[in-house]
Design a protein around this motif. Structure first.
Motif, PDB file in Angstrom:
ATOM      1  N   HIS A   1      20.747  50.478  90.192  1.00 16.52           N
ATOM      2  CA  HIS A   1      20.290  50.281  88.826  1.00 16.52           C
ATOM      3  C   HIS A   1      19.293  49.145  88.691  1.00 16.52           C
ATOM      4  O   HIS A   1      18.733  48.931  87.621  1.00 16.52           O
ATOM      5  CB  HIS A   1      21.490  50.084  87.877  1.00 16.52           C
TER       6      HIS A   1
ATOM      7  N   PHE B   1      21.837  55.955  76.060  1.00 18.40           N
ATOM      8  CA  PHE B   1      22.764  55.204  76.923  1.00 18.40           C
ATOM      9  C   PHE B   1      22.045  54.155  77.760  1.00 18.40           C
ATOM     10  O   PHE B   1      22.420  52.987  77.798  1.00 18.40           O
ATOM     11  CB  PHE B   1      23.534  56.177  77.820  1.00 18.40           C
ATOM     12  N   GLY B   2      21.004  54.577  78.472  1.00 20.46           N
ATOM     13  CA  GLY B   2      20.267  53.655  79.323  1.00 20.46           C
ATOM     14  C   GLY B   2      19.596  52.547  78.532  1.00 20.46           C
ATOM     15  O   GLY B   2      19.530  51.397  78.978  1.00 20.46           O
TER      16      GLY B   2
ATOM     17  N   GLU C   1      22.073  49.956  77.728  1.00 20.53           N
ATOM     18  CA  GLU C   1      22.425  49.143  78.916  1.00 20.53           C
ATOM     19  C   GLU C   1      21.329  48.126  79.218  1.00 20.53           C
ATOM     20  O   GLU C   1      21.600  47.053  79.732  1.00 20.53           O
ATOM     21  CB  GLU C   1      22.659  50.044  80.129  1.00 20.53           C
TER      22      GLU C   1
ATOM     23  N   LEU D   1      13.310  54.866  80.163  1.00 17.74           N
ATOM     24  CA  LEU D   1      13.574  53.583  80.815  1.00 17.74           C
ATOM     25  C   LEU D   1      12.373  53.108  81.625  1.00 17.74           C
ATOM     26  O   LEU D   1      12.439  52.074  82.308  1.00 17.74           O
ATOM     27  CB  LEU D   1      14.813  53.703  81.720  1.00 17.74           C
TER      28      LEU D   1
ATOM     29  N   MET E   1      22.274  54.799  88.282  1.00 14.49           N
ATOM     30  CA  MET E   1      20.836  54.535  88.326  1.00 14.49           C
ATOM     31  C   MET E   1      20.421  53.650  87.150  1.00 14.49           C
ATOM     32  O   MET E   1      19.340  53.073  87.145  1.00 14.49           O
ATOM     33  CB  MET E   1      20.052  55.846  88.254  1.00 14.49           C
ATOM     34  N   ILE E   2      21.284  53.601  86.153  1.00 16.29           N
ATOM     35  CA  ILE E   2      20.928  52.895  84.920  1.00 16.29           C
ATOM     36  C   ILE E   2      21.697  51.592  84.784  1.00 16.29           C
ATOM     37  O   ILE E   2      21.188  50.602  84.255  1.00 16.29           O
ATOM     38  CB  ILE E   2      21.217  53.791  83.702  1.00 16.29           C
TER      39      ILE E   2
END
Lengths: 332, 238, 510
Positions: free
Chosen positions: B78, B103-104, B107, B153, C154-155
């Motif tokens: 990540h 979601f990403g 985060e 992202l 991945m996040i």
């Protein structure tokens, strides 16, 4: 297909229509009753199908089964460890009267006037104690003594809602009256009595030294002594004009409308014999009711015990009321 | 444009050697397509770059920085700035389209999450699916959501593992056009794995042909078509 | 034709299982169906019992979930050993477990340690039931596609991925574990009875066994049954039928991580529960049996061997019947969109075993029904009633993971439904079928409450025999019998596991 076939075979195997058999439900400990029943099977060539009971606090067992089967009984003969259960079954119309040939050999206090149950080989309530934890001189001599401060945290009784302990308490209430009986129970509680799950559990705790002593039956006490020589037992309330010890005969009842009544009668007659009483005296120190039965030295004799003067029928009628009060005592 | 370098990679998967002394440097071109038959190591290659697997031996570098070396994961997945689109798309079934994409962003503690999500859905023309769940979407819509989820992202590198396996031809063509546009727009390096050489020729500026963990041929479409390697020839049916 | 057969078989199932209970209920309503038993004391008691059982369910589910997570997500050395050993508490009778632990508490801290304490009940029940949570959650975790976790990795970091992605996906299995353990704990009476703790179930039991007040006991059972039914229905509605269940194709791997820094904590956690749930209580049993004044192995073996043979045969047939009916019920629910058999099994699952025993006697103990009542069949029916739902759920979960397209593809090729089942479905469902079989086998062998009411006269069964002998036998003898019984069950589980492995491998090659 294989599974269906196997199940069919299982059904067929189980459903053999054997008239030369007798079905007995026994709440007497299997370890003592089974050898006697097997011997009858060998001698009579009647197949004996047995259903045994666990301790009452572990399962609902044989009594509920008998009551539920009432409309279409499967059992021919009920062999109980005390007459209370037989009296209950009689009140529900499940037992059939029989005036056995052997009845004349059995004292009148140990049989039903109408022939619905007959007693033999009795146990008694005793105090089992651990010699390493309490000296003989310090032992109580009466159940009333158990309420004295020196016995605080020192003894156990089995769950008073079940089995012979409930019988014992009902007998005490019957002898003393309800008020004195409740006072005694309150005194036990003040003395932090340990409530074990069963007589076997009382035996176990005394053997292990978790408690110094406990109220139990003679057969449990006898087994305990065999297991460990550090324990012994005594009969309470043996003084003159004392309460006496509760005597609990085994009790046999024929079941009404049973499938094999004749075989049931034969088994009953067999059990009400000197040989069987002698065997029970040997295996678990049960005291013969028939005169002239040979017993080993370690088996106590009814002739040397002061019994509680009670009527079993009367106690049985008192039971529901007493049990409610005992339950309340237990919970608070 | 980012560079990805693999040096002397040895990698096994369930006791099968997938990459044997594999060395290559990606990044000379923006869009690289890796083609080859099933089991040749294409997916393993992507997973090693992503950090989802670790080689028994060898190094992986991204933009010159060492991210994996000999069973050691130096930089976790990540933190590599990589987007990965899986073969089964991996849309989280318990989250709506909005939640999948957001979601990403949550985060990464991005601002204006709402706007970003809506903008990306508008771009792909699936705004009406915003509150739907993955099981309620068509194959093409799922594909769009998977790409949108990754691209919001702004990854430096986008890895795509046979993403068109279950998509019909018309939708596939549209998505490939979208991809090229997106690549120009966002400027990421695209590594696209497929077993379909036509797809590779459509999207790839550089083609890498693999077989049994090794590179058999590499180059532009024209160079590949002129290759003398017999395997490559038979694979793309020259 | 198929529809008629479906309705007919459902009807037969209803008659065999549900009719006895319905009849008993009608009798209860006819006799005295009033709610006068619902007094303050009763409500307070059931309230407390639900509270205790909820705590137990929470603790057991937590322990089970952590064990399941560690065993499925990480490279653990001797993973199979840990999985097997941590499942073993299911085999031990709750009463025996309580006796062993009480002895340990006393040996460690004196007789007053946690005497009559709720903590003792929570401790023992949690250790007994956490394997159930573990097996349910392990099954769910092992079916999560790796890509779902990896796309999250991945996040974000792995812990966040676990919290945000994996946990929500296994939420139905966590919910199911909680509900099942709550129901099991609520209906289990031998441990609170032994510890002297008054619960609703001990009260029901007291009414049956001390007061012989079947009427009141039934009334109280119906109250408990109603609560359990509400719980199960809400679990089914809210959790298990949730549309987002993951579908995993066979061959898709689950992601397994290597342990680096947390190694000692992970092994420490697993070893702690191996020690508490198995090693210590078993050691207490072994100690009692080996270090008594006399050793009883031969006598114990002589006593229990014939009963063990019967028990194994009965449990085998019981497990076969349970799995067959569970499979049929699961297939109808997942593929046929017909839930009646599943509902019947669910209702029967929450009926206390004593109540079913009495209902079965009333229903089957007739001249017509005697061929059932007087045979092993009555017990098999009882086991299906009691455990069929668990098998149905396990297999239904297996079906959920199977895309219908696999079967549809075969059917479209002209393969008959039976052949399709044999060649396609069975192979893919076999892990679920196997798990259901082994669990059913273990549960059948350990069942006491209903068995003692229904076993045919003259038949010896191991579980019953241990308890009937224990009434007045040296503890060492009873403990030895228990260990022999446990050893036998372990042997058969190992045998089934070995056989299953060969079968699955053969299936995979085909």
């Amino acid at each position: 297909m294989g599974l269906i076939g196997s199940i069919t075979l299982l059904i067929l195997a189980s459903c053999s229509n054997n008239t030369n058999e007798v079905v007995v439900y026994s709440s007497v400990d299997q370890i003592f009753s089974e050898p006697i029943l097997k011997e009858f099977e060998e001698k009579s060539s009647i197949t004996v199908k047995m259903v045994f009971d666990t301790e009452e606090t572990k399962s609902t067992g044989v009594m509920n089964r008998l009551i539920a089967e009432g409309r279409n009984p499967q059992c021919d003969l009920f062999w109980s460890g005390d007459p209370m259960r037989n009296i209950l079954l009689k009140s529900k119309g499940i037992t059939a009267p029989l005036h056995s040939i052997a009845a004349s050999k059995i004292p009148s206090f140990a049989q039903d006037k109408e022939g619905h149950w007959i007693g033999f080989s009795a146990r008694a309530r005793v105090l089992l104690y651990n010699k390493k934890l309490i000296a003989k001189e310090a032992l109580p001599q009466s159940i009333l003594d158990l309420t004295q401060p020196q016995y605080d945290h020192k003894f156990a009784i089995a769950n008073p809602l079940f089995g012979t302990t409930t019988f014992h308490i009902a007998a005490i209430f019957s002898a003393w009256g309800t008020e004195k009986g409740m006072q005694w129970l309150t005194g036990l509680k003040k003395n932090n009595v340990t409530i074990a799950t069963s007589n076997g559990d009382v035996k176990r705790r005394v053997l292990k030294g978790e408690v110094a002593m406990g109220l139990t039956d003679t057969d449990d006490a006898f087994e305990a002594k065999k297991e460990n020589s550090d324990v012994d037992y005594l009969f309470l309330d043996q003084e003159k004009n004392g309460l006496g010890s509760l005597i609990m005969p085994n009790a046999l009842s024929l079941i009404a409308h049973s499938p094999h009544p004749e075989n049931g009668k034969k088994l009953m007659e067999y059990l009400l014999s000197k040989e069987v009483e002698s065997q029970l005296a040997q295996s678990c120190a049960q005291m013969p009711l028939i005169k002239g039965v040979k017993t080993p030295k370690q088996t106590p004799s009814l002739e040397h015990i002061t019994p509680m003067k009670i009527e079993y029928e009367k106690i049985s009628h008192l039971l529901p009321t007493i049990q409610e009060r005992v339950q309340s005592w237990l919970e608070h | 444009m980012s560079s990805i370098t693999l040096e002397h990679i040895h990698h096994s998967y369930k006791n099968n050697l997938t990459l044997r002394d594999f060395s290559y440097s990606f990044g000379k071109q923006n869009r690289v397509c890796i083609i080859g038959p099933s089991g040749c190591g294409k997916t393993s290659l992507l997973r090693l770059i992503a950090g989802l697997e670790i080689p028994q031996e060898g190094k992986v570098l991204i933009d010159g920085a060492l991210v994996t070396e000999n069973k050691n994961l130096i930089v976790p997945p990540h933190k590599r700035g990589i987007g990965f689109i899986f073969q089964d798309l991996a849309l989280w079934p318990h989250m709506s389209v909005y939640e999948n994409i957001a979601f990403g962003l949550h985060e990464q503690e991005t601002n204006q999450i709402d706007q970003t999500v809506k903008r990306s859905l508008d771009f792909f023309g699936i705004s009406d699916a915003i509150h739907k769940y993955p099981h309620q979407l068509s194959g093409g819509q799922k594909q769009m959501v998977a790409i949108a989820r990754t691209l919001v992202l702004e990854p430096k590198v986008l890895l795509m593992d046979e993403p068109m396996a279950n998509i019909d031809v018309q939708v596939k063509e549209q998505i490939l056009i979208h991809l090229k546009t997106l690549q120009h727009l966002y400027g990421f390096t695209l590594l696209y794995v497929t077993h379909d050489h036509r797809e590779a020729f459509e999207i790839g500026e550089e083609i890498v042909v693999m077989r049994e963990g090794k590179i058999m041929a590499h180059g532009t479409k024209e160079e590949i078509l002129k290759t003398k390697d017999s395997f490559t020839q038979s694979f793309i049916k020259i | 034709m198929a529809r008629t057969l479906k309705y007919l078989l459902s009807g037969i199932l209803g008659v065999l299982l549900l009719a006895p209970i319905a009849l008993l209920l009608l009798q209860w309503i006819g006799d005295d169906g009033s709610l006068s038993f619902l007094n303050g004391k009763t409500l307070s008691l059931i309230g407390h019992s639900i509270a205790y059982s909820s705590i137990i369910a929470l603790v057991a589910t937590l322990i089970g979930a952590v064990c399941a997570f560690l065993l499925t997500q990480f490279h653990i050395r001797f993973k199979s050993f840990y999985t097997f050993v941590l499942l073993l508490p299911i085999l031990i009778s709750p009463y025996i477990f309580a006796v062993a632990w009480k002895d340990i508490f006393i040996a460690v801290g004196g007789e007053k340690v946690m005497d009559k304490s709720i903590l003792e009940l929570i401790f023992i029940h949690s250790l007994l039931f956490f394997p159930l949570a573990m097996v349910i959650i392990m099954s769910a975790l092992s079916r999560i596609s790796a890509s779902l976790e990896e796309s999250a990795c991945m996040i974000t970091s792995y812990p966040r991925a676990v919290f945000k992605i994996i946990l929500p996906l296994i939420q139905p299995s966590i919910g199911l574990s909680f509900v099942l353990i709550l129901i099991f704990s609520l209906s289990e009476f031998s441990v609170p009875a032994y510890l002297g703790i008054n619960t609703f179930t001990t009260e029901i039991f007291t009414q049956f066994s001390a007061f012989y007040n079947t009427k009141l006991a039934l009334s109280q059972s119906i109250l408990m049954l109603s609560f359990s039914l509400m719980l199960m229905l809400s679990e089914v509605k809210i959790l298990s039928d949730a549309p987002f269940f993951t579908v995993d194709m066979k061959g898709n791997r689950t992601r397994i991580h290597t342990l680096d820094k947390g190694k000692k904590w992970v092994y420490g956690f697993l070893n702690t529960f191996v020690f508490l749930a198995l090693f210590l209580p078993l050691s207490a049993l072994v100690y009692q049996s080996v270090f008594a004044q006399e050793t009883f192995f031969i006598r114990a073996f002589d006593l229990i061997a014939p009963a063990l043979v019967n028990s194994v045969i009965l449990a085998f047939f019981g497990a076969c019947a349970i799995v067959l009916i569970g499979l049929w019920s699961a297939w109808l629910k997942e593929r046929g969109r017909y839930s009646l058999p599943n509902t019947i099994l669910l209702v029967m699952f929450i009926v206390p075993s004593i109540v079913f025993g009495i209902a079965a006697i009333h229903f089957y103990n007739t001249p017509i029904g005697n061929f059932i009542y007087g045979s092993m069949l009555i017990l098999i029916i009882g086991y299906v009633a009691h455990f069929g739902f668990i098998a149905s759920r396990i297999i239904a979960n297996g079906y959920k993971q199977l895309p219908p397209s696999l079967e549809e593809a075969a059917l479209l090729m002209g393969i008959s439904p039976l052949k399709c089942f044999r060649k396609v479905t069975f192979a893919l469902l076999s892990p679920s079928l196997f798990a259901a079989f082994v669990l059913s086998f273990v549960l059948c062998i350990g069942e006491l409450g209903m068995t003692i009411m229904l076993y045919p006269a003259g038949m010896e069964l191991a579980g019953v025999k241990i308890y009937t002998i224990a009434a007045n036998a040296p503890q060492a003898l009873t403990d030895t019998m228990i260990l022999i019984n446990l050893g036998t069950v372990l042997f058969f589980i190992g045998f089934f596991a070995f056989g299953g492995k060969i079968l699955f491998k053969r299936g995979a090659h085909e």
